[in-house]
Design an enzyme around this catalytic site. Structure first.
Site, short mmCIF file in Angstrom:
data_model
loop_
_atom_site.label_atom_id
_atom_site.label_comp_id
_atom_site.label_asym_id
_atom_site.label_seq_id
_atom_site.Cartn_x
_atom_site.Cartn_y
_atom_site.Cartn_z
N ASP A 78 0.83 -0.96 0.05
CA ASP A 78 0.16 0.04 -0.16
C ASP A 78 0.81 1.32 0.11
OD1 ASP A 78 -2.25 -1.57 0.15
OD2 ASP A 78 -3.14 -0.60 1.90
N ASP A 120 -1.62 -5.70 4.21
CA ASP A 120 -2.98 -5.18 4.37
C ASP A 120 -4.16 -6.18 4.04
OD1 ASP A 120 -1.36 -3.14 5.23
OD2 ASP A 120 -2.72 -1.68 4.51
N CYS A 192 4.67 -2.58 8.53
CA CYS A 192 5.04 -1.45 9.14
C CYS A 192 5.05 -1.43 10.51
CB CYS A 192 4.47 -0.14 8.52
SG CYS A 192 5.18 -0.14 6.50
N SER A 469 -5.25 4.88 5.53
CA SER A 469 -4.20 3.63 6.12
C SER A 469 -4.43 3.75 7.75
CB SER A 469 -2.87 4.38 5.72
OG SER A 469 -1.96 3.59 6.70
#
Length: 553
Positions: A78, A120, A192, A469
């Site tokens: 992403d 994700d 992340c 996000s």
């Protein structure tokens, strides 16, 4: 065994000949065949280590008497897809992943599956596939990235990196300052390092019972992650032996547990898309009103980045998701009788679990807030609801009223923000970015990070029928339903209209007389589709409201 359909008896001799072409022996075919669904690739940092995870899983399967057979699943990064047409292809991969995994599992008649996702859309996509196929399945993710460090010793992460770009346009950072973040924000492989969407969903695999303890929090670069993978490979054989299937685990009670843990952790707003979609595959309907009911009675216990300055490795050190769940059981907020992938109940899994760091996982009687990390707002601007990560909103922005600054796309909005055309008090409205209108419901990390990076995070709100996000912070309100492309009220907002936001009261209102709105509605026409060919065009025709998880029909 289910795999007997492709390996037993004279009628399957041609099938066996193809297994022999692959190098499998007769002895290997006499064992259960375990599909190892690996999302490894060389473009997603969270997936670049999954080949090692897959090898460890396969070692565990073999050690427990099974035959592992690996096949791939796609993945989109992403962060790399952000800010251009590529982001339109992010959410839609969830369904591609589910569909392709279903096809592989059904075509080859595996006895069990080990899912190896990380970022994700892979976690929800593979959970959707697990529910559809409904054969014994366990999840072993790739693990989170470690936090980075700046030259002055401060820890950093990807959300800081995006905000640094806003700081540059506001004159707060020079190119060298941006480059420092660039080189420090993402120091290792892994998902992340904050409580962004990938880590939120990986944590929720534990909460819903489909992942072993530590699946959401053990860092990607720790050897403990490889040991976890071996144990997952061993455990799938126990699930096959006992015929414990995903729908035995992912019950209505398990989804309620997952939403409760979601609120306590302060997860990404994207969970409000993914949990309903996974539940839908299980024949269970979750609605946004239920989320608010759970949030109202669930204290927020964690403030990981972007809400705070702690990271996934810190949560693991504090005891991980299981420690959070243990705190929640003190008030009876979880159903501990549910079955899990360990073959034991949640209550049994929590025996002996302790909260090792009450400053990171707040005790249940001393939470960050008495209600959950996500709020669903409703009102005449969003009759079907919209969502905000309440735990990442400053106190100053919990209630806000200001003039609408209306943009028909993310690109238009980001140009205005970088040009200094957004002022304190404004409410930025970005529309025609929903599941149908986008199509694909892009994340808006660039504009939200620009707002925060330019020092407007405590004075400007952003509202969109797109999504955010998990790295987003501030008064960023997404998933506005109905979306603009469906003629939702967000399509009727005009420049300067006053919008009132009341997050504690879960309300959002467009302060325009109903007669005026009726006249605007009569004059409204839906714009031409932005994409008219290919997969996105098909997706736009099939996708439903974000309030339903953007499932396809």
């Amino acid at each position: 065994m289910r795999s007997d359909h492709v390996k037993k008896g004279i009628p399957t001799a041609p099938n066996r000949s193809l297994f022999y072409a692959l190098g499998y022996t007769r002895e290997e075919l006499e064992r259960p065949l375990i599909g190892v669904v690996c999302s490894y690739n060389e473009i997603v940092p969270g997936h670049m280590n999954l080949d090692k995870i897959a090898e460890a899983v396969k070692a565990g399967v073999r050690a427990a008497g099974g035959t592992p057979i690996e096949f791939p699943a796609i993945a989109v990064c992403d962060g790399i897809a952000m800010g251009h047409v590529g982001m339109k292809y992010s959410l839609v991969t969830r369904d591609l992943i589910a569909d392709s995994t279903e096809a592989m599992a059904m075509a080859h008649q595996f006895d069990g599956l080990v899912m190896i996702p990380n970022c994700d859309k892979n976690v929800p996509g593979l959970l959707m596939a697990a529910a559809r196929v409904n054969i014994p399945t366990i999840f072993c993710s790739g693990g989170p990235m470690l936090a980075g460090r700046l030259n002055d010793g401060r820890r950093t992460c990807l959300s800081h990196m995006f905000e640094a770009v806003g700081g540059y346009y506001a004159g707060k950072l020079d190119e060298a300052g941006v480059e420092e973040y660039e080189n420090a924000a993402c120091p290792t492989c892994g998902s992340c390092s904050g409580m962004y969407t990938a880590n939120s969903m990986n944590c929720l695999t534990e909460a819903i019972g489909m992942g072993l303890k530590g699946n959401g929090t053990i860092p990607a670069v720790w050897s403990a992650r490889l040991r976890l993978a071996k144990h997952a490979g061993m455990q799938i054989m126990e699930l096959v032996k006992r015929d414990i299937k995903p729908r035995d685990i992912m019950t209505a009670a398990a989804f309620h547990n997952a939403e409760t843990v979601d609120m306590a952790l302060g997860c990404s707003t994207n969970t409000m898309l993914h949990l309903p979609a996974i539940a839908h595959e299980c024949g269970i309907e979750l609605d946004l009103d239920m989320s608010n009911e759970i949030s109202a009675k669930t204290p927020n216990l964690c403030h990981l980045a972007p809400a705070g300055d702690t990271y996934m490795e810190d949560l693991e050190g504090a005891g991980g998701v299981h420690a959070v769940m243990m705190e929640l059981t003190k008030k009876g907020l979880l159903d501990t009788s549910v079955m899990t992938c360990t073959g034991r109940t949640l209550g049994e899994n929590l025996e002996g679990v302790v909260n090792r760091d009450p400053s990171l996982i707040r005790p249940i009687d001393s939470p960050y807030s008495p209600d959950g990390g996500i709020a669903v707002l409703k009102g005449n601007l969003a009759p079907e609801g919209c969502v905000v990560k309440r735990s990442a909103v400053s106190a100053e922005m919990m209630r806000h009223q200001g003039p609408a600054r209306v943009f028909e796309s993310e690109e238009e909005a980001i140009e205005a923000i970088y040009a200094g055309k957004i002022a304190a008090g404004d409410v930025v409205v970005i529309r025609y970015e929903g599941p149908k209108g986008g199509p694909g419901m892009r994340e808006m990390l660039n504009p939200t990070s620009a707002i925060c990076g330019m020092g407007l995070g405590e004075s400007v709100a952003l509202i969109t029928d797109g999504r955010f996000s998990g790295a987003t912070r501030g008064a960023s309100i997404g998933h506005v339903c109905p979306e603009a492309a469906q003629g939702g009220p967000i399509a009727l907002v005009e420049e300067g209209d006053q919008i009132a936001i009341d997050i504690p009261a879960c309300k959002i209102e467009l302060l325009v007389d109903e007669a005026v709105l009726a006249a605007r509605r009569a004059a409204w026409t839906c714009p031409e589709p932005k994409i008219k060919a290919g997969y996105l065009a098909r997706y736009a025709k099939l996708v439903t409201s974000a309030a339903r998880g953007a499932v396809l029909e």
